[in-house]
Write a protein that holds these residues in place. Structure first.
Motif, PDB file in Angstrom:
ATOM      1  N   LYS A  73       1.015  -1.169   0.036  1.00 36.33           N
ATOM      2  CA  LYS A  73      -0.062   0.051  -0.013  1.00 36.33           C
ATOM      3  C   LYS A  73       0.763   1.319   0.018  1.00 36.33           C
ATOM      4  O   LYS A  73       1.954   1.351   0.597  1.00 36.33           O
ATOM      5  N   VAL A  75       0.138   4.692   1.265  1.00 35.36           N
ATOM      6  CA  VAL A  75      -0.823   5.463   2.088  1.00 35.36           C
ATOM      7  C   VAL A  75      -0.564   6.906   1.950  1.00 35.36           C
ATOM      8  O   VAL A  75       0.568   7.483   2.465  1.00 35.36           O
ATOM      9  N   LYS A 104      -1.143  -0.365  -3.977  1.00 40.85           N
ATOM     10  CA  LYS A 104      -2.545   0.169  -4.062  1.00 40.85           C
ATOM     11  C   LYS A 104      -2.425   1.300  -3.146  1.00 40.85           C
ATOM     12  O   LYS A 104      -1.982   1.423  -2.375  1.00 40.85           O
ATOM     13  N   VAL A 106      -3.937   4.247  -0.964  1.00 37.79           N
ATOM     14  CA  VAL A 106      -5.042   4.453   0.008  1.00 37.79           C
ATOM     15  C   VAL A 106      -4.816   5.695   0.690  1.00 37.79           C
ATOM     16  O   VAL A 106      -3.819   6.402   0.846  1.00 37.79           O
ATOM     17  N   TYR A 108      -5.836   8.468   3.459  1.00 38.35           N
ATOM     18  CA  TYR A 108      -5.924   8.661   4.920  1.00 38.35           C
ATOM     19  C   TYR A 108      -6.360   9.728   5.588  1.00 38.35           C
ATOM     20  O   TYR A 108      -5.592  10.909   5.168  1.00 38.35           O
ATOM     21  N   TYR A 123     -13.699   4.782  -5.460  1.00 35.65           N
ATOM     22  CA  TYR A 123     -13.108   4.545  -4.200  1.00 35.65           C
ATOM     23  C   TYR A 123     -14.287   4.067  -2.961  1.00 35.65           C
ATOM     24  O   TYR A 123     -15.439   4.818  -3.344  1.00 35.65           O
ATOM     25  N   TYR A 328     -10.354   4.044  -0.019  1.00 30.88           N
ATOM     26  CA  TYR A 328      -9.764   2.620  -0.726  1.00 30.88           C
ATOM     27  C   TYR A 328     -10.541   2.160  -1.829  1.00 30.88           C
ATOM     28  O   TYR A 328     -11.564   2.288  -1.881  1.00 30.88           O
ATOM     29  N   LYS A 329      -9.912   1.277  -2.288  1.00 35.46           N
ATOM     30  CA  LYS A 329     -10.581   0.294  -3.274  1.00 35.46           C
ATOM     31  C   LYS A 329      -9.776  -0.889  -3.518  1.00 35.46           C
ATOM     32  O   LYS A 329      -8.565  -0.932  -3.366  1.00 35.46           O
ATOM     33  N   THR A 331      -9.267  -3.570  -2.118  1.00 39.42           N
ATOM     34  CA  THR A 331      -8.443  -4.151  -1.110  1.00 39.42           C
ATOM     35  C   THR A 331      -9.314  -4.484   0.102  1.00 39.42           C
ATOM     36  O   THR A 331     -10.361  -4.096   0.148  1.00 39.42           O
ATOM     37  N   VAL A 336      -6.177  -3.196   5.691  1.00 42.76           N
ATOM     38  CA  VAL A 336      -5.897  -1.820   5.600  1.00 42.76           C
ATOM     39  C   VAL A 336      -5.661  -1.249   6.909  1.00 42.76           C
ATOM     40  O   VAL A 336      -4.914  -0.559   7.267  1.00 42.76           O
TER      41      VAL A 336
END
Length: 366
Positions: A73, A75, A104, A106, A108, A123, A328-329, A331, A336
């Motif tokens: 990820k 992030v 991927k 993400v 936050y 997302y 997120y998507k 996953t 996560v």
């Protein structure tokens, strides 16, 4: 033969070797600071200067994204930073960057402002909590509503306590005072990182520092003050907050209200008190299971002091709250969340030499 070619193409597409994500690129923090002077309305952008994250410049340098890699990820802390017209394409550009290295993206602690853009890109969202914001325009403790806080502030002033905001560069003696307060506050706990400020001389030296001093001129509590700066509004953020555990009751209330008065006098329009995790999560009809669990945690006796207590402390100063979300998507959400916890808890702080010059910091307010 055609079938073999098609299979080979599919195999290459899904199982082709990914490039290795570069981790040793040099970040020009002066360039970052200059960019943030006119393109920053986010209340977590200052955390770039923790220097525990990487920086991705999108849209030919017109958008900035700070992120950290954990497992597969990338992030991102907050929304992309830049003018509105660049944000959508910056999201796509960063997603392509992540996929290039087999990762991927993400996001936050994103705000409500660009939720529609994330939604358009498929997302999913989870509410993380809410950020408390104080309106500094016309801020005052006059009247019945501010009586308790006003009484604490007056009492501290009568007893010889003083409030000061000092601008960098700082003397080594001043930094030593701050570090002593920080170490005492920290005790046996470990510093966190990524989305939470941690103490280091270099990090603290980026910002003005608000302090409460006792009658002997000894610093007993402090907070670093970051700022937002956009064409629309200017605000401050109370970032790193530390105090001696032996401080008198009400010390942090006095520090906060003094910062609000100072911010108003300096022409700032708002003051962010940071996010309260799990605040007002799970209170709507269509909520995810994870948000229902979060609500139970928030209201449980075991975690009440940590989560509900923090929200109640901030609620003393404001009734304005802005939602913060996780985007997120493609996953598995529980994975996560575990990765986010590890990311925030894992923080390597290198031992450093004194950072400041011998010049005394400039006191902005006495």
């Amino acid at each position: 033969m055609s079938a073999i070619i098609i299979i080979a193409i599919i195999f290459f597409y899904f199982f082709r070797p990914k490039e290795i994500l570069p981790t040793n690129h040099t970040i020009d923090y002066e360039q970052v600071a200059e960019f943030l002077k006119s393109h920053n309305e986010h209340t977590n952008a200052h955390l770039i200067f923790l220097k525990d994250k990487s920086v991705f410049w999108a849209q030919d340098g017109n958008a900035l994204i700070s992120y950290k890699k954990i497992m597969n990820k990338l992030v991102v802390l907050g929304d992309p930073i830049g003018k509105n017209e660049y944000i959508k394409d910056a999201l796509l550009e960063f997603e392509q960057f992540a996929h290039r290295y087999g990762c991927k993206p993400v996001f936050y602690q994103i705000s409500c402002k660009y939720l529609s853009l994330y939604e358009f890109e498929k997302y999913q969202f989870v509410k993380l909590g809410e950020e408390a914001v104080v309106d500094l325009v016309g801020y005052s403790l006059v009247g019945k509503k501010g009586a308790k806080l006003r009484s604490s502030r007056n009492k501290f002033q009568r007893q010889g306590y003083s409030f000061t905001v000092t601008a960098p560069p700082f003397s080594n003696d001043f930094l030593a005072e701050l570090e002593s307060v920080s170490n005492s506050w920290l005790g046996d706990r470990k510093e966190k990182g990524f989305s939470v400020g941690f103490y280091s001389n270099k990090y603290v030296s980026h910002f003005p520092v608000a302090t409460i001093r006792d009658e002997d001129e000894r610093v007993i509590a402090f907070a670093t003050l970051a700022s937002t700066n956009s064409e629309e509004k200017h605000g401050i953020i109370i970032d790193l907050m530390r105090y001696y555990p032996t401080c008198p009751n009400g010390t942090m209330d006095v520090l906060f209200t003094s910062i609000f008065y100072w911010g108003h006098e300096q022409g700032y329009q708002s003051c962010s008190l940071g996010m309260s995790p799990l605040a007002n999560v799970g209170n709507t009809k269509d909520v995810k299971t994870i948000e229902k669990i979060s609500k139970l945690v928030f209201n449980s006796n075991k975690f009440s002091y940590r989560f509900k207590g923090l929200m109640e402390f901030k609620a003393k100063f404001t009734h304005t709250w802005n939602g913060k979300y996780l985007a997120y998507k493609k996953t598995f959400l529980p994975i996560v969340i575990i990765q986010l916890i590890l990311l925030i808890r894992t923080n390597k702080i290198e031992k450093e030499l004194p950072y400041a010059s011998n010049k005394l910091g400039r006191r902005i307010v006495g």
